[in-house]
Every structure is written in C-alpha cells, then in structure tokens.
Design an enzyme around this catalytic site. Sequence first.
Site, PDB file in Angstrom:
ATOM      1  N   HIS A   1      37.675   0.046  19.045  1.00 55.49           N
ATOM      2  CA  HIS A   1      37.019   0.961  18.112  1.00 55.49           C
ATOM      3  C   HIS A   1      37.019   0.457  16.677  1.00 55.49           C
ATOM      4  O   HIS A   1      36.723   1.214  15.765  1.00 55.49           O
ATOM      5  CB  HIS A   1      37.712   2.324  18.145  1.00 55.49           C
ATOM      6  CG  HIS A   1      37.399   3.118  19.365  1.00 55.49           C
ATOM      7  ND1 HIS A   1      36.434   4.090  19.381  1.00 55.49           N
ATOM      8  CD2 HIS A   1      37.882   3.053  20.627  1.00 55.49           C
ATOM      9  CE1 HIS A   1      36.357   4.614  20.591  1.00 55.49           C
ATOM     10  NE2 HIS A   1      37.224   3.999  21.371  1.00 55.49           N
TER      11      HIS A   1
ATOM     12  N   GLU B   1      24.715   5.881  26.737  1.00 52.34           N
ATOM     13  CA  GLU B   1      24.124   5.088  25.646  1.00 52.34           C
ATOM     14  C   GLU B   1      22.927   4.259  26.095  1.00 52.34           C
ATOM     15  O   GLU B   1      21.911   4.211  25.413  1.00 52.34           O
ATOM     16  CB  GLU B   1      25.186   4.176  25.014  1.00 52.34           C
ATOM     17  CG  GLU B   1      26.192   4.897  24.122  1.00 52.34           C
ATOM     18  CD  GLU B   1      27.341   5.514  24.897  1.00 52.34           C
ATOM     19  OE1 GLU B   1      27.443   5.297  26.121  1.00 52.34           O
ATOM     20  OE2 GLU B   1      28.163   6.223  24.272  1.00 52.34           O
TER      21      GLU B   1
END
Lengths: 326, 336
Positions: free
Chosen positions: A129, A60
């Site tokens: 998450h 990322e």
Amino acid sequence: MAVISYREALNQAIDEEMARDENVFILGEEVGEYNGAYKVSRGLLAKYGEKRVIDTPIAELGFTGIGIGAAIAGLRPIVEWMTHNFAILAMDQVINNAAKMRHMSGGQIKVPIVFRGPNGPAEYLSSQHSQSLAAFWMHVPGLKVVAPATPYDAKGLLKSAIRDDDPVVMLEAELMYSWEGEVPEEEYLIPIGKADIKRQGKDVTLITYSKPLRTVLSVADKLAERGIDAEVIDLRSLRPLDTDTIFASVRKTHRAVVVDEAWPMGSPASFVAYAISRECFDELDAQVEIVTSEDVPMPYNHRLELAVQPSEEKISDAVAKVLYME
Amino acid sequence: MGVKKTNSAKVLNDSLYMSLLEKMLLIRIFEERAAQMYGLRKIGGFCHLYIGEEAVATGSIAAIDLKKDYVVTAYRDHGHALACGMDPKVLMAELFGKITGCSHGKGGSMHFFDTEKHFLGGNGIVGAQIPVATGVAFSQHYKETGGVTLVYFGDGAIHQGAFHESLNMAKIWNLPIVYICENNQWGMGTFWKKVSAVEDFYKMGAAYDIPGMQADGMDVLDVYEKTAKAVDIAKNGQPVLLEARTYRYKGHSMSDPAKYRTREELEAYKKQDPIGRLKTLMEEKNLIDDKAFDALHKKLKKIVDAAVEFAEKSEEPAIHTIYEDIYADKEAIWQL
C-alpha cells in the site's frame, strides 16, 4: 485568493466539469454513499445523483474496462481507483485497451477517460500500500500521465484531463490530500505537458513531481541560507514530458538533481536524467544525480520507511555532489 | 454440403434467408482466401479463421439494428466484421498490412474496427473485450439510445475474471447487453469440458441472476431467433447470456495443425455445416437451387478476388505513420 486543500481542489474540478458536460461521470469504489475513500468526491452523489456518481463493486479490472467502453461510446468517465496499488488489477485494460484502441483502429476510436487516485509512499502501510507506480504508466505510449503537487495544479490539470480526448492517468497522494494552497475563484485550466518552475535559481536545477516537491522546496530554502541558489522544476506532467523547460534550466545552471519517490531502475527520474545527459552533455558541469526511493519494498516500521524514501539529507548530499562540495 | 435439417420454428421471410446465406458464404470464401494468402506469406502473425462458425456472427448480427446497436468481439473477428457490413477490400488490405486497411495496417487480423458501422473491434487479449463492451452498453443506457450491445467471446474467455466482473455490473446497472459465448469447444488446444466446472455455459449467468439461453451455433436460423429474443430482453435492461454451440474447422490460428482432436470429430461437425444446412432448407422451400447457389458462389468469389487484388495493389504505409493515430495530438510522443 481562497486557500483550499488538495482534495477540495480535485472535488471542485470534478464538480465544475460535471456541471459543464453531462457526459462526465465518476465511478469507483466508495465514490458515492461513502463520499470517497479519501473524500475527494464528497457531496457529488447528493448533487448529481446515482446516474453520474456510481459506486462499483470491488472489481478494478471490470469497472476500469467498463469506463473504457463508455469512453469509446461517447462518454467522459472519471475512474477513481481507491489507490494505484489496486489499479495493478486493471493494468490490462489501461495498457492494452485505453492506450491502444486509437492506434489499433487506425485513429477511428478515441478514449477520453481519466483514471485517478492516490499513488506513492504513505505511512505505516508496508509494501503493498505504499509504493510509487508512476513508471508503469509513464512507460506506455498512448497514455498521458499527470502528477500535480499543489491544489492549484491539481484543479487545473484535472479539468484539462477530463476535457482531453486521450486517456489520462492522474497520480495523487494520500498524504497530499490535506495539503493547502491558493486556488482562484475564477475558472482556469493547466495544460497537460507543461512543467512549472516553482523556484527560480541559477546554481543547480532540482527536478521533481508530486509529493516530494515540498521536501525539495524546503531543501532549496536551506541551500539559499548557504548561498546556493537552486532552481526547482515541478514536472506536473510525466507524459508528455516538458523537456524544453528542463533543458533551458539546466543550460542555465549546468547542474541537475532529479528527485523521485519511485524506485531507481526504469524510473521517471532515471529517464529524465538520461534525457538531460544526452541533450545537455556539453553544458553540464557535473553528472546528473538522481534521488529515488531505495531499491527495496516499503517496510512498516516508521524509521525504516523514512529511510527508504528521498529525504532532505539525501537531496542535499546529491546537490553537494553535483556542486563538488564534498 | 450437409443435409441435416434445421429445427427452426419461426417463419422468416425469404429475403432474410437469402441474405443469411450470402453473408455466411462470403465469410467462408473470404476466410479460405485469407488462409491461402497466409500460406503465400501475404498475411503474417496471428490469423484466427472463422470457418465453421459462420452461423453465429451472421445469425446474431442479422437480428440487431446497427444504426443504434453495437458489436464488440475478440481476435477471431473477420466473420463479425463482414457480418456488420464492412467492405472485404478494407479487411483484406488490413490483413495485408496496407495503408488502405481499416486500421491503416496497424491492427492486422485481430484488430478490425469500423466506428461508422458500429463494429468496435477486434480485441487480442482473451476476455478483455467483455468489460469494454459492457461499458459500451453502459453508454447506451446512460444516453438512453434504446440500443443494445452484442459481445462475443469464446469458451476459453468465459473463465476470465473480466467476464464474471462484467456480468455482475451489467446486472446491477440494468445494462442492455447480450453476452454471446461462441463455444467452439476448443480453447486453443484445451477441450472445454476439461477446464470448466459446468458443462452448459449458459448456466453461468445464474450466479448473477442473468437469464441464460442456448443456441445451436451450427444453425443460423436458431442463432437469429435466440438472439432476437435475447435482444428484446436486454433492451429492457436485463442482460442475457447466450451460449452458441459451434465448431471451428481449422486450428486455433494458422500456426495450429489441430492435432489434439480426431478427424471423426471434425467430420461429424462438417456434416452439420451451417451453410449446407441453410442451403438444404432453402432448396426445400424452393428459394434456391444448385444453379442459383453456384451463381451466388461465383459472385462472392469475385468480390473476394477483387478484395485480394485491392490489397495487393495498395501501398504499404509510409514510415512516418508510426507516429500517427496514437494521441489526438502528435506532440505527446517522446522524440528527442
């Protein structure tokens, strides 16, 4: 008007802008061969090829920074983060480079880039998450932040974000991708920084953005049955923040509740509440209430995770409070 | 100045020797004045000087074409900015925080930029410029400009994930980029061998099937030649990692007295001074003598003097400029 899903609306926005400008491309994990982890980029690889629909390794920080470099050298990248949770690894690039390069260069450099992906609580995913990170982006000068809640707004705002000369962070939501709504056939744009009144009312202003909009509208319908006429403002953009629309509404209703699935401390909700309290102090008939997620990480258990988030009951209670109905 | 001869094999034309010498000497004089101005508190904050390392930026940037190639570096950026041809006046003014500085007094020492000269910063986070530069190379590849990007970073930055993630993507996407590790041997106060699994950084490219090269970073001609080779390879879509072994004479920044190393170590490197080595070589080739060197020194000193005067006389930025250069449109800034 056609009825399409939120994910199709995003897909149309990307497709149309890629067709319009050859400098627009998309990169991220699984955007190509897999057609997107949440199928937002479905069909784009087949249509535009590997040059413009780019599968990245799981890195990322690296691919976000590469997007920024491409942007300062003349391209208009769309960086898809599989979720905002993983974007935490890329925060240095977004905060220290994307948001600051125009400033540090005395205005010489522009960074036209979109960072987008799902944000906020989902279901059964526990604490890494399932969380809203909106405040992290909203906090940073140099970024723009949009958080549309309907397919119509999602398409119009993403198209504007792609054409914008500043870095734009877009907050979507996993659970919203299948939500449907009307989207016109003809092209349209929605300006960044303009809120939308989703329901007119005169007794209380309910302010929200992104996924909680549905819950807030449902509460407003139920309040109407009890003779309470709520106005619902969908912020759509968190930065810039459309305070004109917010203040005008509060000056009309004299009462406000801000609903936000982020945590309470340092949240978009707490900032909006501060702005209202400061600017509309003399016109308020009650203190501004905020309804946020509880100040805890998200548990896995479904009963518990629902208890953490804003609910119809919590919002109704806050409305009752500002109307002194307790 | 030092006397050690360079081992350069390639024949270079006389005017290039002179321009390399002039550039390195300009950087040296500029940096010495910057140190002096820092002492006088005309310059504040972090100020990382390039003294001793001049051969790396000078030699490598001389090997590229800034009409289509790009340069990206970290916070020790004065030398690269000058090597790219930025005006010493706007650089000194930036150090002084003046409105006439290249970044209008908003960037300071660590954030020099000049988009017209293809110098894209000036980055203060260790290693963060590496993915950005990789993205610049991505754009060159995407637009088929035929250009390459040179990105500089130190022996400290090479251990950041940003470096490793970038090399992997540069390789899989065939990007025209040369990664230049300026190994000045001290990551702030930490000796590079203490914190590195390998003792030859150029080998680190191997993990990504990227060719590695090593240059004597105290020899401007060696840096020039190795960069030229690396650029030829990179232009064909093969990223290259080039390690330049060099040495900084000063501390990490102006606030660092560099007590972690010995005087002997410093003196040994001063004997291989990049300016002295090139001067010796040019003397042997009858390209320069002491008189001509002194005249050059005098000319460059005048340029730096003029830069200091320009910075001194320039205006402070007006307070309202704090709201400028943040967005394309000012309205996005929060103000009640």
